[in-house]
Design an enzyme around this catalytic site. Structure first.
Site, PDB file in Angstrom:
ATOM      1  N   SER A  98     -16.366  18.714  97.887  1.00 19.69           N
ATOM      2  CA  SER A  98     -17.224  19.472  98.797  1.00 19.69           C
ATOM      3  C   SER A  98     -18.333  18.554  99.304  1.00 19.69           C
ATOM      4  O   SER A  98     -18.436  17.392  98.890  1.00 19.69           O
ATOM      5  CB  SER A  98     -17.846  20.667  98.079  1.00 19.69           C
ATOM      6  OG  SER A  98     -18.891  20.199  97.234  1.00 19.69           O
ATOM      7  N   LYS A  99     -19.158  19.108 100.160  1.00 22.28           N
ATOM      8  CA  LYS A  99     -20.227  18.304 100.767  1.00 22.28           C
ATOM      9  C   LYS A  99     -21.159  17.705  99.720  1.00 22.28           C
ATOM     10  O   LYS A  99     -21.830  16.714  99.995  1.00 22.28           O
ATOM     11  CB  LYS A  99     -21.033  19.163 101.741  1.00 22.28           C
ATOM     12  CG  LYS A  99     -20.280  19.404 103.027  1.00 22.28           C
ATOM     13  CD  LYS A  99     -21.142  20.068 104.081  1.00 22.28           C
ATOM     14  CE  LYS A  99     -20.319  20.300 105.337  1.00 22.28           C
ATOM     15  NZ  LYS A  99     -20.618  21.549 106.006  1.00 22.28           N
TER      16      LYS A  99
END
Ligand code: GLU
Length: 493
Positions: free
Chosen positions: A253-254
């Site tokens: 994820s980010k």
């Protein structure tokens, strides 16, 4: 193979191409090319809240940049269009009506608020949050009467009893008990289809032979297989690609860093490196060979080498791989990429990079150290400043060296006289100075490196001198000597 391969990549327009989606697109593309099949791009945009136009371009740009042209889909059309689900709504309504007439789906008038309450209640009791089939018990008359009154309703699929199995191209036999599958909504009260239904209607209509997608969809597959059966169509083959995890083992994820393909592009990653790296996320050739061009991948890609285990997205490996591809580019291409990076980011004034010849020389001197354009200034930034600010630790070493100032001054003198000011004559006088001082060349070179670049690591020192030119080289050496004298007590003897 009995029928020509047709695969699809079916993104929802979220605005950018996630590396997970890019990996899915790549595997579909490779599989299609290897089998001389067709790679379809279908946009799953039935969610009305989003601005599709803007969100679409991020995905199309990402696919184009990676070099994954689609054979059918947006911009290119094709015989199975339209390729936007928002333009196919009548087909879903028609298929749903057919299932309703056949008694395979039923109308559900339940109020969404109440369904939500029931779901929360079930979860609180530790039960699976399945629809309780309230509306399945309505008589046909009552159902029709409520429609006549104008009550909104959704259509729900009557999930058959038993179990659902398939031979997954990646995971082998997968079996689900239908008892854990809900009577899923296929058409909402606003006539919009849900994902599972639209995907099945379209995959059937587009004659898709293989559905290769992330394994976050694995629990959708038994539902879709049951929908194919209800529609009287045979399902495609399915292959579920392993999840992609960040370096810490949690879902990528980010939080881990960049996840959009265009962010990697803007950060100087080359498409060939990105493709090579993505190919190894869940696929391996022989466990050893790692470098593959797109054409080579097309030649060797097979689903039996796709792993069941999650893949780790290793940013350092991508950086390394990019270095391999970047170094292989011709000097002029590397210099052009550095120039456009510097221009786009405004990292240097335009005048500083206007002279392409000297930029090329600087890029050549930096050589293999640079793995992407933005590292240029890390290794060559001192060429573009009037005065070098040395890093603290190297400077402290110079201060501690009682001979440094005098040697820098002598070096400035011999360099002012060397003719011509070129690599070999420069090297000769530097080495000559070291031997007349009775020290190894490094005792002259390291102080010079720190004085000229401010760092202990730089391109070859003679190249650095050449790039700086005679005047600036001599001035930096003398300035450093002056600063050293100002900082350390003068030798007494
Ligand atoms: N639109 C779905 C997604 O983006 C497609 C899943 C599929 O390939 O069936 O996850």
């Amino acid at each position: 193979m009995a029928s020509p391969v047709r695969v699809r990549f079916a993104p929802s327009p979220t605005g950018y191409l996630h590396v997970g989606g890019a990996r899915t697109a790549l595997f579909n593309y490779l599989f299609a090319r290897r089998h001389r099949g067709t790679f379809v791009l279908r946009i799953e945009d039935t969610d009305q809240d989003r601005n599709v136009e803007a969100a679409l371009s991020g995905i199309l740009d990402g696919l184009k940049w990676l070099g994954l042209p689609w054979d059918e889909g947006p911009e290119v059309g094709g015989p199975f269009g339209p390729y936007f689900q928002s333009e196919r709504l009548p087909r879903y309504a028609e298929a749903a009506a057919r299932l309703l007439a056949a008694g395979k789906v039923y109308r559900c008038f339940c109020d969404p608020e109440e369904l939500k309450r029931k779901r929360e209640g079930a979860l609180a009791r530790g039960e699976p949050p399945k629809y309780d089939r309230t509306c399945l018990r309505l008589s046909q008359e009552e159902s029709v009467a409520r429609v006549a009154k104008g009550e909104p309703f959704a259509l729900r699929f009557l999930m058959p009893e038993g179990e659902t199995s398939w031979e997954d191209e990646v995971r082998g036999t997968v079996t689900f008990q239908n008892g854990i599958l809900d009577d899923l909504v296929i058409l909402r009260s606003d006539q919009h289809p849900t994902y599972n239904f639209a995907a099945v209607v379209d995959d059937a209509a587009m004659e898709i032979t293989h559905v290769l997608r992330g394994d976050d969809h694995i629990s959708n597959t038994p539902r879709q297989i049951q929908l194919y059966a209800a529609l009287g169509t045979s399902p495609p083959r399915f292959g579920h690609l392993p999840m992609i995890l960040g370096p810490d083992g949690t879902r990528l994820s980010k939080r881990h860093g960049a996840v959009s393909v265009t962010a990697f592009r803007d950060d100087g990653i080359l498409p060939a490196a990105m493709v090579n790296f993505l190919a190894l996320l869940g696929w391996a050739f022989d466990g050893e060979r790692e470098m593959f061009t797109m054409d080579e991948l097309v030649d060797v890609f097979t689903l039996d080498r796709v792993s069941k285990n999650p893949a780790i997205f290793n940013y350092e490996k991508l950086d390394w791989m990019n270095g391999e591809y970047f170094r292989a580019l011709p000097l002029s291409t590397r210099a052009a990429m550095v120039a456009s990076y510097l221009k786009e980011t405004g990292a240097l004034p335009e005048s500083a990079v206007a002279d392409r010849g000297s930029l090329e020389r600087a890029v050549a001197a930096v050589g293999d150290r640079m793995k992407r354009p933005r590292q240029f200034l890390e290794y060559a930034g001192y060429l573009y400043v009037d005065r070098v600010e040395p890093e603290a630790q190297p400077w402290a070493e110079l201060v501690a060296n009682p001979h440094a100032a005098a040697r820098l001054r002598k070096l400035a003198t011999v360099l002012s006289e060397v003719e011509p000011f070129e690599h070999d004559p420069i090297e000769k006088v530097v080495r000559g100075l070291a031997s007349s001082e009775g020290v190894k060349a490094g005792e002259v070179i390291m102080p010079a490196r720190i004085a000229l670049t401010g760092k202990k690591v730089s391109p070859g020192i003679f190249d650095v001198m050449l790039l700086l030119g005679r005047e600036r080289t001599a001035k930096r050496l003398r300035d450093a000597a002056d600063r050293l004298n100002a900082q350390s007590p003068a030798p007494t003897a």
